[in-house]
Motif scaffolding. Structure first.
Motif, PDB file in Angstrom:
ATOM      1  N   SER A  39       3.995  29.460 -47.623  1.00  0.00           N
ATOM      2  CA  SER A  39       3.658  30.707 -46.927  1.00  0.00           C
ATOM      3  C   SER A  39       2.213  31.124 -47.204  1.00  0.00           C
ATOM      4  O   SER A  39       1.526  31.657 -46.327  1.00  0.00           O
ATOM      5  CB  SER A  39       4.626  31.817 -47.346  1.00  0.00           C
ATOM      6  OG  SER A  39       4.558  32.021 -48.746  1.00  0.00           O
ATOM      7  N   HIS A  40       1.746  30.892 -48.421  1.00  0.00           N
ATOM      8  CA  HIS A  40       0.373  31.242 -48.764  1.00  0.00           C
ATOM      9  C   HIS A  40      -0.612  30.276 -48.094  1.00  0.00           C
ATOM     10  O   HIS A  40      -1.636  30.682 -47.549  1.00  0.00           O
ATOM     11  CB  HIS A  40       0.199  31.206 -50.285  1.00  0.00           C
ATOM     12  CG  HIS A  40      -1.089  31.793 -50.750  1.00  0.00           C
ATOM     13  ND1 HIS A  40      -1.555  31.684 -52.031  1.00  0.00           N
ATOM     14  CD2 HIS A  40      -2.045  32.496 -50.080  1.00  0.00           C
ATOM     15  CE1 HIS A  40      -2.726  32.293 -52.131  1.00  0.00           C
ATOM     16  NE2 HIS A  40      -3.033  32.795 -50.961  1.00  0.00           N
ATOM     17  N   LEU A  41      -0.287  28.991 -48.129  1.00  0.00           N
ATOM     18  CA  LEU A  41      -1.151  27.992 -47.515  1.00  0.00           C
ATOM     19  C   LEU A  41      -1.266  28.210 -46.012  1.00  0.00           C
ATOM     20  O   LEU A  41      -2.350  28.096 -45.424  1.00  0.00           O
ATOM     21  CB  LEU A  41      -0.604  26.589 -47.801  1.00  0.00           C
ATOM     22  CG  LEU A  41      -1.371  25.432 -47.169  1.00  0.00           C
ATOM     23  CD1 LEU A  41      -2.791  25.357 -47.708  1.00  0.00           C
ATOM     24  CD2 LEU A  41      -0.636  24.118 -47.414  1.00  0.00           C
ATOM     25  N   ARG A  42      -0.164  28.573 -45.359  1.00  0.00           N
ATOM     26  CA  ARG A  42      -0.147  28.751 -43.914  1.00  0.00           C
ATOM     27  C   ARG A  42      -1.116  29.851 -43.475  1.00  0.00           C
ATOM     28  O   ARG A  42      -1.697  29.787 -42.395  1.00  0.00           O
ATOM     29  CB  ARG A  42       1.284  29.089 -43.475  1.00  0.00           C
ATOM     30  CG  ARG A  42       1.464  29.210 -41.957  1.00  0.00           C
ATOM     31  CD  ARG A  42       2.922  29.404 -41.618  1.00  0.00           C
ATOM     32  NE  ARG A  42       3.480  30.526 -42.359  1.00  0.00           N
ATOM     33  CZ  ARG A  42       4.772  30.811 -42.434  1.00  0.00           C
ATOM     34  NH1 ARG A  42       5.651  30.023 -41.831  1.00  0.00           N
ATOM     35  NH2 ARG A  42       5.195  31.856 -43.108  1.00  0.00           N
ATOM     36  N   GLN A  43      -1.307  30.875 -44.319  1.00  0.00           N
ATOM     37  CA  GLN A  43      -2.213  31.977 -43.983  1.00  0.00           C
ATOM     38  C   GLN A  43      -3.678  31.526 -43.970  1.00  0.00           C
ATOM     39  O   GLN A  43      -4.524  32.184 -43.365  1.00  0.00           O
ATOM     40  CB  GLN A  43      -2.043  33.117 -44.983  1.00  0.00           C
ATOM     41  CG  GLN A  43      -0.669  33.751 -44.975  1.00  0.00           C
ATOM     42  CD  GLN A  43      -0.518  34.769 -46.092  1.00  0.00           C
ATOM     43  OE1 GLN A  43      -1.503  35.231 -46.665  1.00  0.00           O
ATOM     44  NE2 GLN A  43       0.713  35.127 -46.406  1.00  0.00           N
ATOM     45  N   MET A  44      -3.968  30.424 -44.648  1.00  0.00           N
ATOM     46  CA  MET A  44      -5.343  29.955 -44.738  1.00  0.00           C
ATOM     47  C   MET A  44      -5.749  29.083 -43.557  1.00  0.00           C
ATOM     48  O   MET A  44      -6.926  28.756 -43.394  1.00  0.00           O
ATOM     49  CB  MET A  44      -5.535  29.146 -46.036  1.00  0.00           C
ATOM     50  CG  MET A  44      -5.242  29.919 -47.306  1.00  0.00           C
ATOM     51  SD  MET A  44      -6.323  31.367 -47.491  1.00  0.00           S
ATOM     52  CE  MET A  44      -5.160  32.712 -47.208  1.00  0.00           C
ATOM     53  N   VAL A  45      -4.801  28.670 -42.734  1.00  0.00           N
ATOM     54  CA  VAL A  45      -5.086  27.789 -41.600  1.00  0.00           C
ATOM     55  C   VAL A  45      -5.075  28.609 -40.315  1.00  0.00           C
ATOM     56  O   VAL A  45      -4.044  29.189 -39.960  1.00  0.00           O
ATOM     57  CB  VAL A  45      -4.056  26.645 -41.507  1.00  0.00           C
ATOM     58  CG1 VAL A  45      -4.364  25.737 -40.320  1.00  0.00           C
ATOM     59  CG2 VAL A  45      -4.035  25.841 -42.809  1.00  0.00           C
ATOM     60  N   PRO A  46      -6.201  28.725 -39.617  1.00  0.00           N
ATOM     61  CA  PRO A  46      -6.256  29.545 -38.399  1.00  0.00           C
ATOM     62  C   PRO A  46      -5.286  29.066 -37.334  1.00  0.00           C
ATOM     63  O   PRO A  46      -5.079  27.858 -37.163  1.00  0.00           O
ATOM     64  CB  PRO A  46      -7.709  29.394 -37.932  1.00  0.00           C
ATOM     65  CG  PRO A  46      -8.455  28.919 -39.124  1.00  0.00           C
ATOM     66  CD  PRO A  46      -7.492  28.115 -39.930  1.00  0.00           C
ATOM     67  N   LEU A  47      -4.707  30.026 -36.617  1.00  0.00           N
ATOM     68  CA  LEU A  47      -3.844  29.677 -35.500  1.00  0.00           C
ATOM     69  C   LEU A  47      -4.661  28.975 -34.417  1.00  0.00           C
ATOM     70  O   LEU A  47      -5.813  29.312 -34.172  1.00  0.00           O
ATOM     71  CB  LEU A  47      -3.196  30.944 -34.920  1.00  0.00           C
ATOM     72  CG  LEU A  47      -2.217  31.679 -35.842  1.00  0.00           C
ATOM     73  CD1 LEU A  47      -1.749  32.970 -35.172  1.00  0.00           C
ATOM     74  CD2 LEU A  47      -1.023  30.794 -36.168  1.00  0.00           C
ATOM     75  N   GLY A  48      -4.056  28.012 -33.754  1.00  0.00           N
ATOM     76  CA  GLY A  48      -4.748  27.298 -32.686  1.00  0.00           C
ATOM     77  C   GLY A  48      -5.538  26.100 -33.150  1.00  0.00           C
ATOM     78  O   GLY A  48      -6.167  25.414 -32.330  1.00  0.00           O
ATOM     79  N   SER A  49      -5.569  25.837 -34.493  1.00  0.00           N
ATOM     80  CA  SER A  49      -6.287  24.659 -34.987  1.00  0.00           C
ATOM     81  C   SER A  49      -5.561  23.387 -34.558  1.00  0.00           C
ATOM     82  O   SER A  49      -4.329  23.363 -34.448  1.00  0.00           O
ATOM     83  CB  SER A  49      -6.386  24.707 -36.516  1.00  0.00           C
ATOM     84  OG  SER A  49      -7.077  25.852 -36.948  1.00  0.00           O
ATOM     85  N   THR A  50      -6.306  22.343 -34.314  1.00  0.00           N
ATOM     86  CA  THR A  50      -5.690  21.063 -33.991  1.00  0.00           C
ATOM     87  C   THR A  50      -4.975  20.526 -35.223  1.00  0.00           C
ATOM     88  O   THR A  50      -5.282  20.929 -36.349  1.00  0.00           O
ATOM     89  CB  THR A  50      -6.754  20.054 -33.550  1.00  0.00           C
ATOM     90  OG1 THR A  50      -7.633  19.785 -34.664  1.00  0.00           O
ATOM     91  CG2 THR A  50      -7.569  20.597 -32.382  1.00  0.00           C
ATOM     92  N   PRO A  51      -4.006  19.623 -35.020  1.00  0.00           N
ATOM     93  CA  PRO A  51      -3.322  19.050 -36.191  1.00  0.00           C
ATOM     94  C   PRO A  51      -4.291  18.420 -37.186  1.00  0.00           C
ATOM     95  O   PRO A  51      -4.112  18.541 -38.400  1.00  0.00           O
ATOM     96  CB  PRO A  51      -2.387  18.002 -35.572  1.00  0.00           C
ATOM     97  CG  PRO A  51      -2.141  18.509 -34.185  1.00  0.00           C
ATOM     98  CD  PRO A  51      -3.408  19.165 -33.754  1.00  0.00           C
ATOM     99  N   GLU A  52      -5.338  17.751 -36.676  1.00  0.00           N
ATOM    100  CA  GLU A  52      -6.299  17.121 -37.579  1.00  0.00           C
ATOM    101  C   GLU A  52      -7.054  18.177 -38.381  1.00  0.00           C
ATOM    102  O   GLU A  52      -7.240  18.049 -39.595  1.00  0.00           O
ATOM    103  CB  GLU A  52      -7.288  16.265 -36.778  1.00  0.00           C
ATOM    104  CG  GLU A  52      -6.680  15.037 -36.104  1.00  0.00           C
ATOM    105  CD  GLU A  52      -5.941  15.398 -34.809  1.00  0.00           C
ATOM    106  OE1 GLU A  52      -6.035  16.577 -34.368  1.00  0.00           O
ATOM    107  OE2 GLU A  52      -5.268  14.516 -34.264  1.00  0.00           O
TER     108      GLU A  52
END
Length: 290
Positions: free
Chosen positions: A48-61
């Motif tokens: 849950s903490h890690l997910r907040q650091m990845v912007p929405l809409g980023s490509t899988p790579e």
């Protein structure tokens, strides 16, 4: 600072304070929907903490690269933090106290800034600026002589033409000066006009060096003059002059004064807010001396 110094004394205190604020540790959890993705000593980094650091809409790579980078940074941070905490010893309580004070200061500052943005009057009447300048003229002392000035220079071998230009220029007649300006325009000779602004002596020494030849500490005299230097004739008109260490003209410092007035209003607004909140809390018996 050496690595040995970093883990002792003030260096350790500042490092640990910064790390704890930058990357808080994550506690263990038994939630199957929020599994840990990394572990460092007794701490776990949760999904849950890690997910907040990845912007929405980023490509899988991009998401994978961002997640891997964050995990590496978190592990490095936790490693240093673990070492720092083991070496803190008796000053642990001091750091916790500093963190509480820092947190309190941030909360109060954020509230006061929000209040200022909502209620601060930033409209400053020109009359208020002028009055402040009059009352505090001594606080706006000039560091150099300043002038309002116009000039042009030319190399003219025809003595009659040069004499006629000098007579017209020194006559103070608008009509005759108009003839000079027309003569200059026909030959593409510019008039440098600084009559609407102030120019300091340091700048003018580079542009019109002859102006300061033989002049005293008070600088060149007011009015029109014709000066010669190595075949060049300078036509100079000094409209106004202010000496070093005298009060700066209002137009030079009005933006500074506006900022001062607004800052004073800001401080007064914050002080009133603090006092009003305190008195209100006393009246409602939310606070008391026991």
């Amino acid at each position: 600072m050496s690595t040995r110094d970093l883990f002792h004394g003030p260096g350790l205190l500042l490092l640990t304070l910064g790390l704890m604020l930058l990357f808080p540790g994550c506690s263990a959890t038994d939630d199957p929907d929020d599994p840990p993705v990394a572990r460092a000593y007794e701490q776990q980094l949760l999904w849950s903490h890690l997910r907040q650091m990845v912007p929405l809409g980023s490509t899988p790579e991009d998401s994978a690269a961002l997640a891997q980078g964050f995990i590496r940074n978190w592990l490095r941070q936790q490693t240093i933090l673990h070492k720092a905490e083991r070496n803190l010893g008796p000053i642990q309580g001091d750091i916790e106290s500093q963190l509480r004070d820092y947190h309190n200061s941030l909360v109060i500052f954020a509230y006061e800034q929000a209040l200022v943005e909502q209620k601060l009057d930033t409209v400053v009447d020109p009359a208020e600026i002028e009055a402040y300048h009059t009352r505090n003229a001594a606080n706006f002392e000039l560091k150099d002589n300043i002038l309002r000035i116009r000039w042009f220079k030319l190399r003219e071998d025809d003595r009659k033409t040069l004499k006629r230009l000098e007579d017209h220029f020194l006559s103070k007649s608008d009509e005759r000066m108009g003839e000079v300006e027309h003569w200059l325009a026909e030959r593409g000779i510019p008039i440098i006009d600084r009559s609407g602004t102030w120019t300091n002596s340091a700048e003018l020494r580079n542009e019109v060096p002859i102006l300061f030849s033989g002049s005293g500490p008070e600088g060149p005299k007011l009015g029109r003059s014709v000066l010669r230097d190595s075949g060049t004739t300078w036509f100079v008109d000094i409209l106004e002059h202010r000496s070093k260490e005298s009060a700066a003209p209002l137009e030079l410092v009005q933006q500074d004064i506006r900022s001062i007035i607004i800052n004073q209003r800001k401080l007064q607004l914050i002080e009133r807010m603090r006092e009003d909140l305190y008195l209100e809390a006393l009246e409602q018996k939310d606070i008391e001396v026991l």
